[in-house]
Motif scaffolding. Structure first.
Motif, PDB file in Angstrom:
ATOM      1  N   VAL A  74       6.084  -0.682   2.714  1.00  0.00           N
ATOM      2  CA  VAL A  74       6.524  -2.058   2.610  1.00  0.00           C
ATOM      3  C   VAL A  74       7.324  -2.555   3.951  1.00  0.00           C
ATOM      4  O   VAL A  74       8.233  -1.785   4.574  1.00  0.00           O
ATOM      5  N   ILE A  89       3.328  -6.028   2.170  1.00  0.00           N
ATOM      6  CA  ILE A  89       2.609  -4.662   2.302  1.00  0.00           C
ATOM      7  C   ILE A  89       1.985  -4.408   3.260  1.00  0.00           C
ATOM      8  O   ILE A  89       1.030  -5.200   3.654  1.00  0.00           O
ATOM      9  N   SER A  92      -1.174   0.692   1.865  1.00  0.00           N
ATOM     10  CA  SER A  92      -1.229   1.220   0.536  1.00  0.00           C
ATOM     11  C   SER A  92      -2.275   2.087   0.135  1.00  0.00           C
ATOM     12  O   SER A  92      -3.406   1.824   0.459  1.00  0.00           O
ATOM     13  N   ASN A  98       1.626  -1.284  -5.787  1.00  0.00           N
ATOM     14  CA  ASN A  98       2.403  -2.232  -4.883  1.00  0.00           C
ATOM     15  C   ASN A  98       3.444  -2.913  -5.580  1.00  0.00           C
ATOM     16  O   ASN A  98       4.673  -3.108  -4.927  1.00  0.00           O
TER      17      ASN A  98
END
Length: 133
Positions: A74, A89, A92, A98
């Motif tokens: 993040v 984001i 990921s 998320n």
């Protein structure tokens, strides 16, 4: 006397309106917001309690039931007052994680970055690890 798109008579009635100068105008320098990938030199990075952040992370039920773990990177834009101004984001392992990562970071108090003795707005990257034990 009124306004019109057609030119006026050209007669100067002398002077300015009575209220000119009555209002003080404060023009603040507009703060430049850095791009998420832009390097910003700071003496002190934004601060936060990583253990407290980890306690804020709520493992998504669906991910837990499906046995999904992973990592979410993040990026948080921390303002001069330490508040989170924006979140992105940047990486990921699984999109199902998320929202939980974003919520945890959004609810975390920060201290702002410092440059030349003054707080500045900058991005900080935070890895959030979801791990089933």
């Amino acid at each position: 006397c009124g306004a019109s798109a057609i030119g006026g008579s050209g007669v100067d009635y002398g002077g300015f309106a009575d209220n000119i100068g009555q209002y003080e105008v404060n023009i603040k320098e507009r703060e430049e917001i850095p791009d998420v990938d832009e390097f910003v030199a700071v003496e002190k990075e934004p601060g936060f309690d990583y253990d407290a952040l980890r306690r804020r992370v709520k493992y998504p039920d669906m991910a837990m039931r499906a046995g999904i773990d992973g990592r979410v990177q993040v990026a948080a834009l921390i303002g001069k007052d330490g508040r989170v101004m924006d979140i992105k984001i940047t990486d990921s392992d699984n999109p199902i994680l998320n929202d939980a990562a974003v919520k945890a970071v959004k609810d975390t108090p920060f201290t702002p970055a410092i440059q030349n003795g003054n707080p500045v707005t900058t991005w900080v990257r935070i890895p959030i690890v979801f791990e089933l034990k």
